[in-house]
Design a protein around this motif. Structure first.
Motif, mmCIF file in Angstrom:
data_model
loop_
_atom_site.group_PDB
_atom_site.id
_atom_site.type_symbol
_atom_site.label_atom_id
_atom_site.label_comp_id
_atom_site.label_asym_id
_atom_site.label_seq_id
_atom_site.Cartn_x
_atom_site.Cartn_y
_atom_site.Cartn_z
ATOM 1 N N TYR A 29 -8.621 -7.361 8.989
ATOM 2 C CA TYR A 29 -7.555 -7.680 8.048
ATOM 3 C C TYR A 29 -7.089 -9.118 8.270
ATOM 4 O O TYR A 29 -6.647 -9.474 9.351
ATOM 5 C CB TYR A 29 -6.376 -6.707 8.217
ATOM 6 C CG TYR A 29 -5.234 -7.004 7.264
ATOM 7 C CD1 TYR A 29 -5.321 -6.640 5.930
ATOM 8 C CD2 TYR A 29 -4.095 -7.664 7.697
ATOM 9 C CE1 TYR A 29 -4.292 -6.921 5.042
ATOM 10 C CE2 TYR A 29 -3.059 -7.954 6.820
ATOM 11 C CZ TYR A 29 -3.164 -7.584 5.495
ATOM 12 O OH TYR A 29 -2.140 -7.882 4.614
ATOM 13 N N LEU A 66 -9.772 -2.920 2.984
ATOM 14 C CA LEU A 66 -8.592 -3.307 3.745
ATOM 15 C C LEU A 66 -8.984 -4.110 4.982
ATOM 16 O O LEU A 66 -8.250 -4.996 5.416
ATOM 17 C CB LEU A 66 -7.852 -2.023 4.166
ATOM 18 C CG LEU A 66 -6.499 -2.126 4.819
ATOM 19 C CD1 LEU A 66 -5.492 -2.800 3.905
ATOM 20 C CD2 LEU A 66 -5.988 -0.731 5.191
ATOM 21 N N TYR A 114 0.813 -1.216 0.000
ATOM 22 C CA TYR A 114 0.000 0.000 0.000
ATOM 23 C C TYR A 114 0.849 1.270 0.000
ATOM 24 O O TYR A 114 1.833 1.380 0.732
ATOM 25 C CB TYR A 114 -0.938 0.026 1.212
ATOM 26 C CG TYR A 114 -2.084 -0.944 1.030
ATOM 27 C CD1 TYR A 114 -3.217 -0.567 0.307
ATOM 28 C CD2 TYR A 114 -2.007 -2.240 1.514
ATOM 29 C CE1 TYR A 114 -4.255 -1.464 0.100
ATOM 30 C CE2 TYR A 114 -3.040 -3.147 1.312
ATOM 31 C CZ TYR A 114 -4.166 -2.744 0.602
ATOM 32 O OH TYR A 114 -5.190 -3.631 0.388
#
Lengths: 159, 622
Positions: B357, B72, B37
């Motif tokens: 996550y 995410l 990211y």
């Protein structure tokens, strides 16, 4: 039942109306922002638009209060419930003709059904009863205008 | 449109050298490694962009608002915004130099295309309240592109209405609205609640897909020309700002990127610095150590102010300083460990019903650490004020009186056990770092009273209590058996946070005790070049990765204790642990190199800048 009382009622009524709409926005009921809508008709500067918008909104509030005064004089009374009735009519007019039809016609940055996004910067149009700004907009707008009418009537003294 | 024409010439590989294109990443269960990211910022919010062209994190209108793109944390219900080639590709990324504008170049068999992503600044014309632009430029050949926007307000917990305004697709929920504005990017259609489109690039072609946000106001739908002007303005403004920075030395690229991360984490309406852009990215995959870092921690105060001053960011340093004093006034003289970005003290913690996550739950919003007693915060606050004064800042008498009351509170309470800098959820204890920072608080109060900035009536009392703090640390918090200052009084556990005592000026940095402590911490907490935070229990189940900031503190401590060459070598190796675009998370798995915890993490980048600056200065010293 004087003009001075009407002006005072119009001022307080507009403050009440604006506060109700702002509170509704904070409660996630609507995205309507009348000062922003009015101000962006005059300037593209966001900050200046909001300040100008508040001034314009107060001015329009006074004009509507004077119309109320004329209507009260015509029917010969100014009870609070009559103010509420006028406010309801005002709210319906604002939600249908005023912001749905007239405002997009005169607002230089507002789109309508035949606009596209490639020509000028476009403000999101309110739609019928302002529903583009959230489905509760009509209800909130109607309630705010009823309170405006009641406030103007109360400032004119006992009916 | 002005930006660098040559695509992807300055990117860095994961190893820190010149980059080459890498294969498209493969998602597992909808998740990518956190290393993939990059971050975009605008001073109000931060978007996270994955290597495969998906924006999987964005909270509007503010960084600490509920996210409307949160794949995410929940690929199924979180929402994302993807722009990518339809066919197989390799990918190469960098930031446009001196900016937070990300360039992603996709190479396919039929051609290549570059995507420029930016959260734009408001510019000079009427624009949306918030705007995200994704500009797609054909570089060579012909590439079929597809885009998809899946808006899920409130972390996917709110019902989204899809409609159109003047032909533009719009997603709304209550007072929130996001318009999806494609320009030369195909006709938008709605498929399974997503707004999608497809188009083909050719060499020199230009397309844009923009998100325009409105919160509590009507949407503004800009023209193509407005979009372009605002994008150029954004690039110019980033470069103007980064051009003012004082970044010199062998790690200037990493320092510049860290400074840009720090600038992105500054909440522009208040000047507060968020600890990180995200919530609940886990410190251990599948674990429960998942926290909301979208708050500003007092413990980072002196580091933050010192770094901003060192970088030459005087306006940001001033804004942060006064935000800190205003926020802490709400709880004066007591300090909370953290405050909201608007300065508010409330941070009620709640758990969201989302996947987490890689199934790491709970996902928390809010932070219960706000109610803990963390005595080290007082030292950080007073050290921050001292730095402000040393930089030529002023204090009015009222602030002086307030700070004297804070010093008085420290003198009264430093003997109490607390939760410490790491916010343990086990029983409070006498943490060594906390006591060292209480000494710092009293020492700084004493110094400022000597300068007439604080009332001097209790100065001798503060001096006496500071000496008592130091005596406590020397007698109870140093273990001859371990050869180190320890985690807490009477314990043989180690804790990297005591290095902050050294860096804040506790004791004599050339003393044998400090040299031994630095060596013992490196030996006992070292995980390769990284450090774990501490040994011993903390009231939480499961382990965690190595804490990035601690490794930079170690490098700085090595330099401070005279081991400059060793420190420089360590900084060299640590900056190579950043991802392909120079970002750091809170932690790194020392076995795999994977990022763990929230990102981008302000403290990690602050520690990088601080270590790089001090080691550089010592390398340059005659």
């Amino acid at each position: 039942m004087t003009v001075l009382q009407t002006v005072a009622g119009g001022l307080v009524g507009t403050v009440v109306l604006t506060s109700v709409l702002r509170a509704a926005t904070e409660l996630h009921l609507t995205r309507i922002d009348l000062p922003f809508l009015l101000g962006t008709a005059v300037t593209a500067d966001r900050t200046r638009a909001k300040a100008l918008g508040y001034a314009l909104h107060l001015l329009f509030g006074e004009l509507f209060a004077l119309v109320y005064l004329a209507l009260f004089a015509a029917v010969g009374r100014h009870d609070w419930w009559l103010g509420a009735l006028f406010g309801a009519g005002h709210g319906v007019f604002a939600g249908t003709a005023l912001i749905n039809v007239l405002l997009p016609l005169v607002h230089p940055r507002m789109g309508n059904d035949v606009s596209d996004a490639t020509e000028v910067a476009l403000m999101e149009a309110p739609g019928f009863l302002g529903r583009n700004y959230g489905p509760q907009t009509a209800t909130v707008g109607l309630a705010a205008h009823v309170l405006f009418g009641v406030t103007v009537a109360l400032f004119l003294g006992p009916g | 449109m002005r930006n660098d024409g040559a695509p992807a010439a300055e990117g860095r590989s994961r190893a820190g050298g010149q980059a080459s294109a890498v294969p498209a990443p493969r998602r597992e269960g909808g998740f990518l490694p956190l290393r993939s990211y990059a971050a975009l910022g605008d001073g109000r919010s931060i978007a996270l962009v994955a290597e495969d062209g998906a924006i999987d994190w964005l909270a509007w209108p503010n960084l600490d608002s509920d996210a409307f793109l949160a794949a995410l944390l929940d690929p199924g219900r979180g929402g994302s915004f993807t722009v990518a080639p339809v066919e197989a590709y390799t990918v190469h990324r960098r930031y446009l130099p001196g900016t937070d504008v990300l360039e992603t170049v996709f190479h396919t068999a039929s051609g290549s295309v570059r995507v420029l992503d930016a959260l734009t600044f408001k510019g000079r014309r009427l624009g949306p309240m918030r705007e995200l632009q994704r500009r797609v430029e054909g570089v060579t050949g012909s590439v079929s592109m597809a885009w998809s926007v899946d808006v899920r307000f409130g972390f996917g917990q709110r019902r989204v209405r899809l409609g159109r305004r003047a032909g533009v697709p719009v997603a709304t929920a209550g007072a929130e609205a996001v318009a999806v504005l494609p320009v030369n990017a195909g006709m938008p259609s709605t498929v399974d609640g997503r707004i999608c489109g497809a188009f083909t690039t050719t060499a020199g072609s230009r397309s844009v897909v923009a998100l325009c946000g409105a919160f509590g106001e009507p949407l503004v739908l800009p023209t193509a020309a407005d979009l372009e002007e605002r994008f150029d303005f954004t690039v110019e403004e980033w470069r103007r700002w980064s051009g003012t920075l004082a970044c010199h030395g062998p790690w200037d690229d990493s320092v510049l990127r860290s400074a840009l991360v720090l600038k992105s984490l500054i909440f522009s309406p208040s000047g507060a610095v968020a600890a990180a852009a995200t919530t609940s990215l886990p410190e251990l995959i599948g674990g429960a150590r998942n926290w909301d870092y979208r708050y500003s921690w007092v413990r980072d105060a002196a580091f933050t102010l010192g770094t901003l001053l060192r970088l030459g960011c005087t306006p940001e340093a001033e804004a942060y300083f006064w935000w800190l004093l205003q926020a802490t006034q709400l709880t004066h003289p007591r300090l909370q460990p953290l405050y909201r970005l608007d300065g508010g003290p409330r941070a009620r913690e709640r758990v969201l019903p989302v996947q987490g996550y890689r199934d790491s739950r709970p996902v928390r919003v809010g932070n219960a650490a706000a109610t803990q007693l963390q005595l080290d915060s007082y030292g950080e606050l007073m050290d921050c004020v001292w730095l402000h004064v040393q930089a030529g800042g002023t204090l009015d008498p009222d602030i002086g009186r307030r700070l004297a009351q804070v010093a008085e509170l420290v003198a009264d309470r430093w003997r109490e056990p607390d939760a410490g800098i790491w916010e343990v959820r086990s029983a409070p204890r006498h943490f060594t770092h906390s006591t060292m920072m209480c000494w710092v608080a009293l020492d700084r109060a004493d110094r400022m009273a000597s300068l007439g900035l604080l009332p001097s009536g209790r100065q001798s009392h503060w001096r006496t209590e500071a000496a008592a703090c130091a005596a406590f640390v020397e007698q109870r918090c140093y273990s001859a058996r371990v050869g180190s200052y320890t985690r807490s009084a009477g314990s043989d556990d180690l804790d990297a946070s005591v290095l902050l005592g050294l860096l804040a000026g506790y004791g004599d940095s050339t003393s044998e005790r400090w040299r031994a402590t630095v060596a013992a911490i490196r030996r006992g907490l070292g995980r390769g070049d990284l450090l774990q935070r501490y040994t011993g229990e903390d009231g939480l189940a499961g382990g965690e990765g190595a804490f990035v900031a601690c490794a930079f503190w170690l490098a700085q401590a090595l330099a401070r204790t005279g081991q400059v060459a060793e420190a420089a070598a360590l900084v060299d190796r640590l900056v190579a642990l950043t991802n392909d675009v120079g970002l750091l998370a809170e932690e790194i798995d020392p076995e795999t190199g994977d990022f763990l915890g929230n990102l981008p993490q302000g403290l990690s980048h602050l520690a990088l800048i601080s270590a790089a600056a001090e080691v550089s200065a010592l390398l340059d010293a005659p």
